[in-house]
Design a protein around this motif. Structure first.
Motif, PDB file in Angstrom:
ATOM      1  N   ALA A 167      12.296   9.820 -10.773  1.00 31.96           N
ATOM      2  CA  ALA A 167      13.043   9.862  -9.515  1.00 31.96           C
ATOM      3  C   ALA A 167      13.806   8.573  -9.272  1.00 31.96           C
ATOM      4  CB  ALA A 167      12.097  10.126  -8.362  1.00 31.96           C
ATOM      5  N   GLY A 168      13.252   7.471  -9.765  1.00 34.75           N
ATOM      6  CA  GLY A 168      13.903   6.185  -9.568  1.00 34.75           C
ATOM      7  C   GLY A 168      15.303   6.146 -10.161  1.00 34.75           C
ATOM      8  N   ILE A 186       8.515  12.156  -1.216  1.00 38.98           N
ATOM      9  CA  ILE A 186       7.591  11.074  -0.882  1.00 38.98           C
ATOM     10  C   ILE A 186       7.765   9.874  -1.799  1.00 38.98           C
ATOM     11  CG2 ILE A 186       5.770  12.487   0.142  1.00 38.98           C
ATOM     12  CD1 ILE A 186       4.191  11.517  -2.491  1.00 38.98           C
ATOM     13  N   SER A 187       8.331  10.126  -2.966  1.00 39.33           N
ATOM     14  CA  SER A 187       8.518   8.983  -3.861  1.00 39.33           C
ATOM     15  C   SER A 187       9.536   8.011  -3.273  1.00 39.33           C
ATOM     16  CB  SER A 187       8.967   9.446  -5.240  1.00 39.33           C
ATOM     17  OG  SER A 187      10.285   9.929  -5.185  1.00 39.33           O
ATOM     18  N   ARG A 210       0.793  -1.214   0.000  1.00 43.45           N
ATOM     19  CA  ARG A 210       0.000   0.000   0.000  1.00 43.45           C
ATOM     20  C   ARG A 210       0.833   1.275   0.000  1.00 43.45           C
ATOM     21  NH1 ARG A 210      -5.199   0.929   3.874  1.00 43.45           N
ATOM     22  NH2 ARG A 210      -5.942   2.760   2.779  1.00 43.45           N
ATOM     23  N   ILE A 211       1.971   1.259   0.689  1.00 44.17           N
ATOM     24  CA  ILE A 211       2.761   2.490   0.708  1.00 44.17           C
ATOM     25  C   ILE A 211       3.333   2.831  -0.661  1.00 44.17           C
ATOM     26  CG2 ILE A 211       3.449   2.400   3.139  1.00 44.17           C
ATOM     27  CD1 ILE A 211       6.329   1.863   1.820  1.00 44.17           C
ATOM     28  N   SER A 212       3.411   1.838  -1.528  1.00 45.94           N
ATOM     29  CA  SER A 212       3.963   2.146  -2.842  1.00 45.94           C
ATOM     30  C   SER A 212       3.040   3.105  -3.596  1.00 45.94           C
ATOM     31  CB  SER A 212       4.193   0.873  -3.646  1.00 45.94           C
ATOM     32  OG  SER A 212       2.969   0.308  -4.025  1.00 45.94           O
ATOM     33  N   LEU A 213       1.782   3.151  -3.193  1.00 44.21           N
ATOM     34  CA  LEU A 213       0.849   4.053  -3.882  1.00 44.21           C
ATOM     35  C   LEU A 213       1.045   5.505  -3.485  1.00 44.21           C
ATOM     36  CD1 LEU A 213      -2.464   2.052  -3.827  1.00 44.21           C
ATOM     37  CD2 LEU A 213      -0.844   2.341  -5.683  1.00 44.21           C
ATOM     38  N   LEU A 214       1.665   5.715  -2.351  1.00 45.15           N
ATOM     39  CA  LEU A 214       1.794   7.087  -1.869  1.00 45.15           C
ATOM     40  C   LEU A 214       2.635   7.943  -2.810  1.00 45.15           C
ATOM     41  CD1 LEU A 214       2.469   6.513   1.938  1.00 45.15           C
ATOM     42  CD2 LEU A 214       0.312   7.033   0.803  1.00 45.15           C
ATOM     43  N   GLY A 215       3.702   7.354  -3.327  1.00 45.36           N
ATOM     44  CA  GLY A 215       4.624   8.205  -4.056  1.00 45.36           C
ATOM     45  C   GLY A 215       5.006   7.745  -5.443  1.00 45.36           C
ATOM     46  N   THR A 216       4.505   6.583  -5.851  1.00 47.44           N
ATOM     47  CA  THR A 216       4.928   6.051  -7.140  1.00 47.44           C
ATOM     48  C   THR A 216       4.510   6.958  -8.292  1.00 47.44           C
ATOM     49  OG1 THR A 216       4.805   3.807  -6.307  1.00 47.44           O
ATOM     50  CG2 THR A 216       4.781   4.099  -8.688  1.00 47.44           C
ATOM     51  N   TRP A 217       3.304   7.446  -8.217  1.00 49.73           N
ATOM     52  CA  TRP A 217       2.742   8.235  -9.306  1.00 49.73           C
ATOM     53  C   TRP A 217       3.549   9.498  -9.599  1.00 49.73           C
ATOM     54  CZ3 TRP A 217       1.181  13.231  -8.216  1.00 49.73           C
ATOM     55  CH2 TRP A 217       1.175  13.552  -6.849  1.00 49.73           C
ATOM     56  N   ILE A 218       4.154  10.029  -8.559  1.00 49.79           N
ATOM     57  CA  ILE A 218       4.791  11.330  -8.723  1.00 49.79           C
ATOM     58  C   ILE A 218       6.018  11.242  -9.623  1.00 49.79           C
ATOM     59  CG2 ILE A 218       6.429  11.444  -6.791  1.00 49.79           C
ATOM     60  CD1 ILE A 218       5.192  14.195  -6.175  1.00 49.79           C
ATOM     61  N   ARG A 219       6.589  10.063  -9.693  1.00 48.05           N
ATOM     62  CA  ARG A 219       7.718   9.883 -10.595  1.00 48.05           C
ATOM     63  C   ARG A 219       7.335  10.195 -12.019  1.00 48.05           C
ATOM     64  NH1 ARG A 219      10.953   4.488 -10.360  1.00 48.05           N
ATOM     65  NH2 ARG A 219       9.005   3.799 -11.284  1.00 48.05           N
ATOM     66  N   ARG A 220       6.243   9.580 -12.447  1.00 45.01           N
ATOM     67  CA  ARG A 220       5.800   9.799 -13.821  1.00 45.01           C
ATOM     68  C   ARG A 220       5.438  11.251 -14.037  1.00 45.01           C
ATOM     69  NH1 ARG A 220       3.757   4.477 -13.468  1.00 45.01           N
ATOM     70  NH2 ARG A 220       1.775   5.119 -12.593  1.00 45.01           N
ATOM     71  N   GLN A 221       4.843  11.822 -12.994  1.00 45.22           N
ATOM     72  CA  GLN A 221       4.376  13.190 -13.107  1.00 45.22           C
ATOM     73  C   GLN A 221       5.547  14.165 -13.211  1.00 45.22           C
ATOM     74  OE1 GLN A 221       1.044  13.457 -12.867  1.00 45.22           O
ATOM     75  NE2 GLN A 221       0.536  15.571 -12.333  1.00 45.22           N
ATOM     76  N   HIS A 222       6.431  14.057 -12.301  1.00 47.69           N
ATOM     77  CA  HIS A 222       7.533  15.019 -12.250  1.00 47.69           C
ATOM     78  C   HIS A 222       8.681  14.592 -13.142  1.00 47.69           C
ATOM     79  CE1 HIS A 222       7.011  17.850  -8.712  1.00 47.69           C
ATOM     80  NE2 HIS A 222       5.847  17.290  -8.900  1.00 47.69           N
ATOM     81  N   LEU A 273      -2.032  -1.802  -7.902  1.00 52.15           N
ATOM     82  CA  LEU A 273      -0.827  -1.937  -7.092  1.00 52.15           C
ATOM     83  C   LEU A 273       0.312  -2.486  -7.934  1.00 52.15           C
ATOM     84  CD1 LEU A 273      -2.368  -3.457  -3.872  1.00 52.15           C
ATOM     85  CD2 LEU A 273      -0.984  -1.408  -3.949  1.00 52.15           C
ATOM     86  N   ILE A 314       9.683  -0.597  -2.670  1.00 55.17           N
ATOM     87  CA  ILE A 314       9.044  -1.830  -2.205  1.00 55.17           C
ATOM     88  C   ILE A 314       8.551  -2.692  -3.351  1.00 55.17           C
ATOM     89  CG2 ILE A 314       6.643  -1.100  -1.873  1.00 55.17           C
ATOM     90  CD1 ILE A 314       6.803  -2.578   0.847  1.00 55.17           C
ATOM     91  N   ARG A 315       8.189  -2.066  -4.467  1.00 53.74           N
ATOM     92  CA  ARG A 315       7.741  -2.884  -5.572  1.00 53.74           C
ATOM     93  C   ARG A 315       8.909  -3.648  -6.185  1.00 53.74           C
ATOM     94  NH1 ARG A 315       5.630   0.553  -8.251  1.00 53.74           N
ATOM     95  NH2 ARG A 315       3.636   0.583  -7.204  1.00 53.74           N
ATOM     96  N   GLY A 354       8.034   4.765  -0.983  1.00 47.23           N
ATOM     97  CA  GLY A 354       7.460   3.494  -1.391  1.00 47.23           C
ATOM     98  C   GLY A 354       7.933   2.927  -2.715  1.00 47.23           C
ATOM     99  N   LEU A 396       9.261  15.402  -4.346  1.00 46.62           N
ATOM    100  CA  LEU A 396       9.890  14.153  -4.792  1.00 46.62           C
ATOM    101  C   LEU A 396      10.199  13.231  -3.611  1.00 46.62           C
ATOM    102  CD1 LEU A 396      12.900  14.295  -7.219  1.00 46.62           C
ATOM    103  CD2 LEU A 396      11.013  12.683  -7.143  1.00 46.62           C
ATOM    104  N   TYR A 438      -6.000  -4.828   4.170  1.00 46.66           N
ATOM    105  CA  TYR A 438      -6.863  -4.226   3.163  1.00 46.66           C
ATOM    106  C   TYR A 438      -7.181  -5.257   2.084  1.00 46.66           C
ATOM    107  CZ  TYR A 438      -2.198  -3.770   1.200  1.00 46.66           C
ATOM    108  OH  TYR A 438      -0.933  -4.017   0.772  1.00 46.66           O
ATOM    109  N   MET A 490      -6.428  -2.334  -5.370  1.00 46.54           N
ATOM    110  CA  MET A 490      -7.043  -2.068  -4.071  1.00 46.54           C
ATOM    111  C   MET A 490      -7.866  -0.805  -4.171  1.00 46.54           C
ATOM    112  SD  MET A 490      -3.989  -0.473  -1.724  1.00 46.54           S
ATOM    113  CE  MET A 490      -5.142   0.427  -0.703  1.00 46.54           C
TER     114      MET A 490
END
Lengths: 257, 257
Positions: A83-84, B69-70, A68-80, B114, B76-77, B73, B67, B213, B105
DNA sequence: CACAATTCATCACATATGTGATGGATCAAT
DNA sequence: ATTGATCCATCACATATGTGATGAATTGTG
């Protein structure tokens, strides 16, 4: 600095710790790593389990983040931006130069480390993500200040002088305006003891997308060693900037295709 | 019973909200979305800004995650990809069926991916982790909605109809209640164009541990192809569910041994 | 299997945080 | 510019959370 909500901060620190360790941790390990009381750690962990962000292994008494925590910040990579990839690119700079390499962003009158990769060469520099040094007193900060108006810089300098935690920074801040101008003119910043005595760093501003916040990348250690490696470090940082620029361009193409 | 720390919970809810909206938000928007007092939102946001997790646009009075917050999470993937069992199990479903397979989820009125494993067969379906489709308009969503009361489902459907970004979803949502009932009765969901035209997917609810969840797994592509492979896909998904159940049981056995 | 050493969950009081009310700041419309 | 409507930062008391102490549960050792 500013008042921050303790349990909010600890929650984020806890997940940052997991991102550092990337393995199940016990209450004791978390307690020691974050320097908080064991009873507080127990309660926080229990709460996060009940919220579905941590999973407890009853047998081993360990905790581990859920997907679940992967959802917190994963999206922002694509957006900004990607970052990975940034940590890998920073590591490369650290490897080539042997010095600690950081990615910084502005936070108030501070430059805050987003990502830090330690170099091989020994230093006493504090380089961990989340750390703060006044914008006016470090090379990453001077880079970020080149984006501000003269008036804004002056204001920041004045605030730094009145709020700085130690005399050393108060003194450094007095030369910040000229350092920012110098940085503006030659395209890179070079601190020599202003942040911490005997330590120095070279930094450059990274390309950023319109609307996104600016970031700078720095590389440094003992100042005399850094002076000797100046061209090597500048080359590595410019290569980093080039790679970042390419990533941005890719993102923009994707965005509009 | 479920004693959870309020500010910790709110911090996470706030970032989940951003992951849902993926755009800058004002204090008011956050306040309304999370149903918390405006003064509390202000203080929390301010704290998160000072911690470097949110950025404030003073001009527009909006907040947006940094950035940083990225970093919480993203790792973890990758970790699960290597060591975790779920991604491997999903890949197996994708391999056997040839269709894209996802783990979803609930997030607000959306079903959020996810993990996504692309199939071999060509589709135009957007399957990337972090993506969102309305619960009322996709098969993974219908599965998740079987856990809710009829009243809750109706409410979600109404919200979807009023908030959906396109006419297609608005239309699909009108049949959501019967789809959820159908899913409840036969044990799987089958979307045929409701999510995106000409695309379809079959989904089932995955067994979840008490307190954890809920997640659903889906598999799909071009709808006519999926209809032809219905038994194959259902078989693969049921096997997945069976494997997940076994994993859980192992955990519980360990728990009580 | 008993003993010592760890580790952790729980409790109750000390401290931190939440929140209604308030007014200042900004915006939209004339 | 002026007005009225929003929006939000701040304050002070009400509530929630943090934490030292404690003992129960678990692990390590012979």
């Amino acid at each position: 600095m500013n008042a921050s909500i303790k349990s909010s901060q600890r929650t984020l620190e806890l997940f940052e710790l997991f991102s550092l360790e990337q393995r199940p941790l016990t209450i004791k390990e978390i307690t020691e790593a974050l320097g908080m009381p064991q009873s507080s750690t127990s309660v926080l962990a229990k709460s996060l389990v009940s919220l579905g962000y941590l999973e407890k292994n009853e047998m081993r008494r360990t905790y581990y983040p859920t997907l679940r925590i992967s959802l917190l910040g994963t999206w922002i990579r694509r957006q900004h931006q990607r970052a990975g990839q940034l940590p890998a690119l920073l590591s490369e700079v650290a490897r080539v130069t042997g010095e600690s390499t950081i990615l910084a962003m502005r936070n108030g009158i501070y430059s805050q480390y987003l990502i830090a990769q330690k170099g091989n060469s020994p230093t006493r520099a504090q380089v961990e993500s989340g750390m703060l040094y006044p914008l006016a007193c470090c090379s990453t900060g001077w880079c970020l200040l080149t984006l501000e108006s003269k008036e804004a810089v002056s204001k920041i300098v004045r605030r730094t002088i009145s709020e700085a935690k130690n005399e050393h920074w108060r003194k450094s801040a007095k030369h910040a305006v000229e350092q920012v101008e110098l940085t503006q003119n030659r395209g890179y910043a070079f601190s020599k003891g202003e942040t911490m005595e005997r330590l120095g760093a070279i930094s450059i501003l990274l390309p950023s997308m319109p609307g996104a916040y600016a970031m700078s990348a720095g590389c440094g250690g003992w100042v005399d060693r850094v002076e000797g490696k100046k061209d090597l470090i500048l080359g590595a940082l410019n290569e980093l900037a080039h790679s970042v620029r390419q990533l941005k361009d890719q993102d923009e193409q994707i965005l509009f295709s």
